[in-house]
Design a protein around this motif. Structure first.
Motif, PDB file in Angstrom:
ATOM      1  N   ILE A   1       0.782  -1.205  -0.054  1.00  0.00           N
ATOM      2  CA  ILE A   1       0.053   0.003  -0.066  1.00  0.00           C
ATOM      3  C   ILE A   1       0.847   1.113  -0.065  1.00  0.00           C
ATOM      4  O   ILE A   1       0.679   2.198  -0.795  1.00  0.00           O
ATOM      5  CB  ILE A   1      -0.941  -0.150   0.991  1.00  0.00           C
ATOM      6  N   VAL A   2       2.005   1.248   0.797  1.00  0.00           N
ATOM      7  CA  VAL A   2       2.949   2.355   0.786  1.00  0.00           C
ATOM      8  C   VAL A   2       3.419   2.700  -0.765  1.00  0.00           C
ATOM      9  O   VAL A   2       3.472   3.786  -1.148  1.00  0.00           O
ATOM     10  CB  VAL A   2       3.817   2.210   1.687  1.00  0.00           C
ATOM     11  N   LEU A   3       3.953   1.500  -1.295  1.00  0.00           N
ATOM     12  CA  LEU A   3       4.512   1.777  -2.677  1.00  0.00           C
ATOM     13  C   LEU A   3       3.567   1.949  -3.852  1.00  0.00           C
ATOM     14  O   LEU A   3       3.866   2.673  -4.418  1.00  0.00           O
ATOM     15  CB  LEU A   3       5.073   0.389  -2.937  1.00  0.00           C
ATOM     16  N   TRP A   4       2.129   1.486  -3.454  1.00  0.00           N
ATOM     17  CA  TRP A   4       0.951   1.941  -4.504  1.00  0.00           C
ATOM     18  C   TRP A   4       1.043   3.615  -4.638  1.00  0.00           C
ATOM     19  O   TRP A   4       0.786   3.849  -5.536  1.00  0.00           O
ATOM     20  CB  TRP A   4      -0.236   1.385  -4.040  1.00  0.00           C
ATOM     21  N   LYS A   5       1.484   4.282  -3.336  1.00  0.00           N
ATOM     22  CA  LYS A   5       1.481   5.710  -3.572  1.00  0.00           C
ATOM     23  C   LYS A   5       2.109   6.391  -4.521  1.00  0.00           C
ATOM     24  O   LYS A   5       2.385   7.369  -4.850  1.00  0.00           O
ATOM     25  CB  LYS A   5       1.394   6.249  -2.075  1.00  0.00           C
TER      26      LYS A   5
ATOM     27  N   LYS B   1       9.405  -2.338  -7.513  1.00  0.00           N
ATOM     28  CA  LYS B   1      10.356  -1.397  -7.084  1.00  0.00           C
ATOM     29  C   LYS B   1      11.750  -2.085  -7.098  1.00  0.00           C
ATOM     30  O   LYS B   1      12.694  -1.488  -7.068  1.00  0.00           O
ATOM     31  CB  LYS B   1       9.984  -1.119  -5.568  1.00  0.00           C
ATOM     32  N   MET B   2      11.702  -3.633  -6.590  1.00  0.00           N
ATOM     33  CA  MET B   2      12.858  -4.095  -6.640  1.00  0.00           C
ATOM     34  C   MET B   2      13.315  -4.233  -7.983  1.00  0.00           C
ATOM     35  O   MET B   2      14.881  -4.261  -8.384  1.00  0.00           O
ATOM     36  CB  MET B   2      12.860  -5.558  -5.907  1.00  0.00           C
TER      37      MET B   2
ATOM     38  N   THR C   1      -3.443   1.043 -16.970  1.00  0.00           N
ATOM     39  CA  THR C   1      -1.917   1.259 -16.496  1.00  0.00           C
ATOM     40  C   THR C   1      -1.119   0.412 -17.667  1.00  0.00           C
ATOM     41  O   THR C   1      -1.465  -0.742 -18.455  1.00  0.00           O
ATOM     42  CB  THR C   1      -1.515   0.879 -15.299  1.00  0.00           C
ATOM     43  N   THR C   2       0.036   0.628 -17.506  1.00  0.00           N
ATOM     44  CA  THR C   2       1.203  -0.277 -17.952  1.00  0.00           C
ATOM     45  C   THR C   2       2.648   0.186 -17.362  1.00  0.00           C
ATOM     46  O   THR C   2       2.575   0.932 -16.727  1.00  0.00           O
ATOM     47  CB  THR C   2       1.426   0.392 -19.724  1.00  0.00           C
ATOM     48  N   VAL C   3       3.493  -0.765 -17.552  1.00  0.00           N
ATOM     49  CA  VAL C   3       4.755  -0.959 -16.858  1.00  0.00           C
ATOM     50  C   VAL C   3       5.973  -0.481 -17.656  1.00  0.00           C
ATOM     51  O   VAL C   3       5.938  -0.964 -18.799  1.00  0.00           O
ATOM     52  CB  VAL C   3       4.971  -2.121 -16.186  1.00  0.00           C
ATOM     53  N   VAL C   4       6.603   0.325 -16.896  1.00  0.00           N
ATOM     54  CA  VAL C   4       7.839   0.817 -17.926  1.00  0.00           C
ATOM     55  C   VAL C   4       9.091   1.043 -16.969  1.00  0.00           C
ATOM     56  O   VAL C   4       8.894   1.013 -15.682  1.00  0.00           O
ATOM     57  CB  VAL C   4       7.451   2.472 -18.209  1.00  0.00           C
ATOM     58  N   ASP C   5      10.369   0.812 -17.458  1.00  0.00           N
ATOM     59  CA  ASP C   5      11.495   1.001 -16.770  1.00  0.00           C
ATOM     60  C   ASP C   5      11.659   2.259 -16.298  1.00  0.00           C
ATOM     61  O   ASP C   5      11.627   3.105 -17.019  1.00  0.00           O
ATOM     62  CB  ASP C   5      12.760   0.122 -17.407  1.00  0.00           C
TER      63      ASP C   5
END
Length: 94
Positions: free
Chosen positions: A14-18, A26-27, A89-93
């Motif tokens: 939840i902290v990282l969702w923000k 994150k890793m 959404t989508t994921v990016v580096d």
């Protein structure tokens, strides 16, 4: 120990969702962004993606839905899974 680990992972998530990311992202140095604008994903998008989207994939005939989502990562132009379509959404580096 298992309960503590689960609660800790949930709170960390939840902290990282923000921050528009998840523990695994994150890793790996990735960020989740809005598929249309490229702006960091909002908290609402993160909840839709992580909680609703992954719950749907995990609960609806999990093996078939997971396989379908895995295939989608390779055939959609923005490499989006089912959960990404649900969250927009989508994921990016980074």
């Amino acid at each position: 120990m298992v309960v503590t680990l689960f609660i800790g992972w949930f709170i960390w998530s939840i902290v990282l969702w923000k921050q528009s990311t998840s523990p695994a992202k994150k890793m790996l140095g990735m960020q989740i962004v809005d598929a249309n604008t490229g702006a960091p994903a909002t908290m609402q998008q993160m909840v839709m993606r992580e909680a609703v989207g992954k719950w749907v994939v995990g609960s609806v005939s999990s093996g078939l839905a997971t396989l379908g989502s895995f295939v989608m990562l390779f055939v959609t132009p923005k490499r989006q899974g089912v959960w990404d379509f649900i969250g927009g959404t989508t994921v990016v580096d980074i």
